[in-house]
Design an enzyme around this catalytic site. Sequence first.
Site, mmCIF file in Angstrom:
data_model
loop_
_atom_site.group_PDB
_atom_site.id
_atom_site.type_symbol
_atom_site.label_atom_id
_atom_site.label_comp_id
_atom_site.label_asym_id
_atom_site.label_seq_id
_atom_site.Cartn_x
_atom_site.Cartn_y
_atom_site.Cartn_z
ATOM 1 N N HIS A 1 -4.762 -8.711 3.931
ATOM 2 C CA HIS A 1 -6.836 -9.484 3.998
ATOM 3 C C HIS A 1 -6.660 -9.463 5.186
ATOM 4 C CE1 HIS A 1 -6.930 -8.010 -0.532
ATOM 5 N NE2 HIS A 1 -6.296 -6.623 0.123
ATOM 6 N N LYS B 1 -2.767 -1.944 7.326
ATOM 7 C CA LYS B 1 -3.777 -1.626 7.954
ATOM 8 C C LYS B 1 -4.172 -1.761 9.141
ATOM 9 C CE LYS B 1 -6.471 0.069 4.005
ATOM 10 N NZ LYS B 1 -8.253 -0.225 3.982
ATOM 11 N N HIS C 1 -2.358 2.538 -6.190
ATOM 12 C CA HIS C 1 -3.163 1.498 -5.628
ATOM 13 C C HIS C 1 -3.705 0.352 -6.603
ATOM 14 C CE1 HIS C 1 -4.592 -0.284 -1.873
ATOM 15 N NE2 HIS C 1 -5.657 -0.856 -2.680
ATOM 16 N N ARG D 1 1.278 -0.800 -0.323
ATOM 17 C CA ARG D 1 -0.037 0.281 -0.207
ATOM 18 C C ARG D 1 1.011 1.798 0.117
ATOM 19 N NH1 ARG D 1 -2.402 -3.310 3.983
ATOM 20 N NH2 ARG D 1 -4.128 -4.219 3.840
ATOM 21 N N ARG E 1 -1.249 -2.372 -6.935
ATOM 22 C CA ARG E 1 -1.029 -3.351 -5.470
ATOM 23 C C ARG E 1 -2.648 -4.239 -6.093
ATOM 24 N NH1 ARG E 1 -1.501 -4.586 -0.214
ATOM 25 N NH2 ARG E 1 -3.505 -5.105 0.670
ATOM 26 N N TYR F 1 -10.463 -10.435 -6.415
ATOM 27 C CA TYR F 1 -9.761 -10.183 -7.942
ATOM 28 C C TYR F 1 -9.606 -11.491 -8.484
ATOM 29 C CZ TYR F 1 -7.179 -6.919 -5.565
ATOM 30 O OH TYR F 1 -6.643 -4.998 -4.670
#
Length: 328
Positions: free
Chosen positions: A294, A199, A268, A168, A271, A303
């Site tokens: 994630h 995150k 992004h 990120r 990514r 994806y």
Amino acid sequence: MVGAAASTPPLPLAATPLDPELQRFLDHLRVERRLAPRTVAMYGEALRRLQRAAEASKVDLRRAEPHHLRQWTAGLRVHGLAPRSIALALSAWRGLYRFWGREGAVTSNPAVGVRAPKATKPLPKALSVEQAVALADHGSTPDADIGRPDLHARDQAIVELLYGSGLRIGELLGLDLAASSGAAGWIDAADATAHVLGKGSKRRSVPVGAAALEALAAWLAVRHQLAATGEPALFVSQRGTRLTPNQLRLRLKTQALKAGLPTHVHPHMLRHSYASHLLQSSGDLRAVQELLGHANIATTQVYTRLDFQHLAKAYDAAHPRAKRSAKP
């Protein structure tokens, strides 16, 4: 009566005069609530749609019931409004009835239980493999930044890490030269691993490819030409301090244009490209989830839809049964 039937052909929406009671609510939003002009304009459009729907149904808005609001909401969908626009319209309608309720003009809010249709989440935009490689290869050409080998080396290392490790933008810009107690992240070149803070303040480690390590070594050889004394950041701006997200976005956009890419490229997107291309090659959804950091695999599953789009395009282009003949 608010919502009385119109006897003349309807005016264009923007030219439709608001009923004085609706205009009074709009003035309240602008003067007392001090909403932004753009927000007031959007609410005005929503109120005009409500007024028209009530006129067409011959319903007094102050006597409207929930089934009327559901019907009018469905009408917005029929007329082509997107779910987000419908949600905004409902927000304006609920606000109107709350306003009337405080004045004692209505006893209940008929819009409270009405919901907008669920918006479909757009697929993340990813570059094709060819586009991603073209962007990375462009950074390695001698004329990419004439007279500024330091910027050239920095930007190439950034592209290689964004695309090669799926970082990120915050993770990449948080990288320091070396591990320390205060470092958000760092790269262990000997172990070919990037340690980042993602995150939710969750740490993870991802592999760094040979191309990224080579680009990183080239950048470190000239980093001192830009970096201020004592600056810990791995990537710095021309001022010598840690590179900012906006500076990075602008540099990446410029590089993409120079590479001839036909789309706006943002950090992004690299990514997304990393994840999509990795999934196309491996098919290992769990591994991609872990590499991306994630918490929920449902986030990674988007994806698989990108992967299906890729396969569908290949099918359309190559399979003899993909396209039907125009002849009977």
